[in-house]
Design an enzyme around this catalytic site. Sequence first.
Site, PDB file in Angstrom:
ATOM      1  N   MET A  15       6.665   6.920  17.460  1.00  0.00           N
ATOM      2  CA  MET A  15       6.471   7.832  16.337  1.00  0.00           C
ATOM      3  C   MET A  15       5.077   8.450  16.251  1.00  0.00           C
ATOM      4  SD  MET A  15       8.767   5.744  13.532  1.00  0.00           S
ATOM      5  CE  MET A  15       8.595   6.934  12.215  1.00  0.00           C
ATOM      6  N   LYS A  72       0.821  -1.206   0.000  1.00  0.00           N
ATOM      7  CA  LYS A  72       0.000   0.000   0.000  1.00  0.00           C
ATOM      8  C   LYS A  72       0.861   1.264   0.000  1.00  0.00           C
ATOM      9  CE  LYS A  72      -2.936   2.631   3.235  1.00  0.00           C
ATOM     10  NZ  LYS A  72      -1.929   3.546   3.775  1.00  0.00           N
ATOM     11  N   ASN A  73       1.836   1.328   0.905  1.00  0.00           N
ATOM     12  CA  ASN A  73       2.621   2.551   1.052  1.00  0.00           C
ATOM     13  C   ASN A  73       3.509   2.822  -0.160  1.00  0.00           C
ATOM     14  OD1 ASN A  73       1.478   3.028   3.539  1.00  0.00           O
ATOM     15  ND2 ASN A  73       3.133   2.098   4.697  1.00  0.00           N
ATOM     16  N   ASP A  97      -5.331   8.140   8.597  1.00  0.00           N
ATOM     17  CA  ASP A  97      -5.574   7.636   9.943  1.00  0.00           C
ATOM     18  C   ASP A  97      -5.451   8.730  10.987  1.00  0.00           C
ATOM     19  OD1 ASP A  97      -6.015   5.032   9.191  1.00  0.00           O
ATOM     20  OD2 ASP A  97      -3.909   4.476   9.334  1.00  0.00           O
ATOM     21  N   ARG A 111      -4.493  10.448   2.871  1.00  0.00           N
ATOM     22  CA  ARG A 111      -3.211  11.122   3.077  1.00  0.00           C
ATOM     23  C   ARG A 111      -2.303  10.963   1.857  1.00  0.00           C
ATOM     24  NH1 ARG A 111      -0.523  13.562   7.050  1.00  0.00           N
ATOM     25  NH2 ARG A 111       1.744  13.455   7.060  1.00  0.00           N
ATOM     26  N   ASP A 121       3.995   0.576  11.667  1.00  0.00           N
ATOM     27  CA  ASP A 121       2.731   0.006  11.208  1.00  0.00           C
ATOM     28  C   ASP A 121       2.462  -1.390  11.760  1.00  0.00           C
ATOM     29  OD1 ASP A 121       2.041   2.239   9.806  1.00  0.00           O
ATOM     30  OD2 ASP A 121       2.636   1.489   7.851  1.00  0.00           O
TER      31      ASP A 121
END
Length: 436
Positions: A343, A24-25, A123, A99, A321
Amino acid sequence: MTLDAFEVIGGQRLSGEIVPQGAKNEALQVLCVPLLSSSKITISNVPQIQDVVLLVELLEGLGVKIERLSGDTFTFQADDIDLVYLNSAEFLQKASKIRGSVMLIGPLLARYGKAFLPKPGGDKIGRRRLDTHFLGLQSLGAEFKFDPDLSVYFVEAKQLVGTYILMDEISVTGTANVVMAAVLAKGTTTIYNAACEPYVQQLCKMLNRMGAKISGVGSNMLIIEGVEILGGTEHRLLPDMIEVGSFIGLAAMTQSDITIKAAGIEELGIIPRIFERMGIELVMDGDDIRVPAQEYYEIQSFIDGSILTIYDAPWPGFTPDLMSIMLVVATQARGSVLIHQKMFESRLFFVDKLIDMGAQIILCDPHRATVIGLDRRQPLRGISMTSPDIRAGVALLIAALSAKGRSVIHNVNQIDRGYQFIEERLKNIGAQITRI
């Protein structure tokens, strides 16, 4: 009526093979690359998830010609872009939902000299500032304005010029945005303190195949010699490392024998090692990972006997994640662990649901939780709960699949944003899950 909840009957042992989706990222970065070129670009292993679907719709609105060759393979050609679309209500509405829309800024600025973006969504996991993106672009010569009343960002530049940039934080998307802008800038750009995640490496390799000149790929210093034009290429996304980690956690929690096919082991970094420190057995077979069924798994301690601490860090550290997954996995382990989410300050706020399910967790502060493993002496119990974000949603789904009885998870559109066809894939290995 929208079906936005999962009904889960837990306590079932699962078995079989499961294939992770494309990352996904990585997708949210490389899908914006076609804006840098007028040539045709083919991208495969694209995950069919809500965030990606919305980004593709934004590209189509901008005039990118998109053809679907197969289920996960698309061609993109940005030879006739309509910048007027940036001012439309449709663009504002769609771009504010994800995002990933922030990744449009670098390519649009580099090729067309301006970009316009509403404050992007994503998110609710704490403060996720965009300063790194805009400071980097300003260093290249862009002018930046923010309209607080409209929550809209404006960026403009007649000519981007290469320079030395010291990133103020190790931001994956910030690095990617600056890289995409710098490849068409005049002169040489040096980016120090750059993110070096596999996703950024993939982006740089893709751009180099298109004619960019990027050196230092895989390190925290990227040197980019600007070029005038980029061509086409073919690119395949990596397997999603977060899905791989999620499936490892699922197998451990449900005492299941699961094989994760084509897991992209070489790109997983220390992820397998951290699961092994939790006592989970992993069997590597080529590029597959088999997680055999275990009656129990015992958390290792540090060499001096002190309690294990798992914390997130920029790559090659442990990815944030997967912190939600590690926390859930710890609830049924033998031993205790401190989960330190450095983070993001809101990612641990789903632990109250796990406590309601019977887990023994002490939330120390917004960043730290101590988990006392139940060692399977008693199963978690099914409850009704709501998914607050993508990663917590899947962590709660794993908890529900391991729990005794019926659970209902609401707001699963959050899970859909990051995991494609998740209920069908879980059903194929024996899960009792229904969308309601």
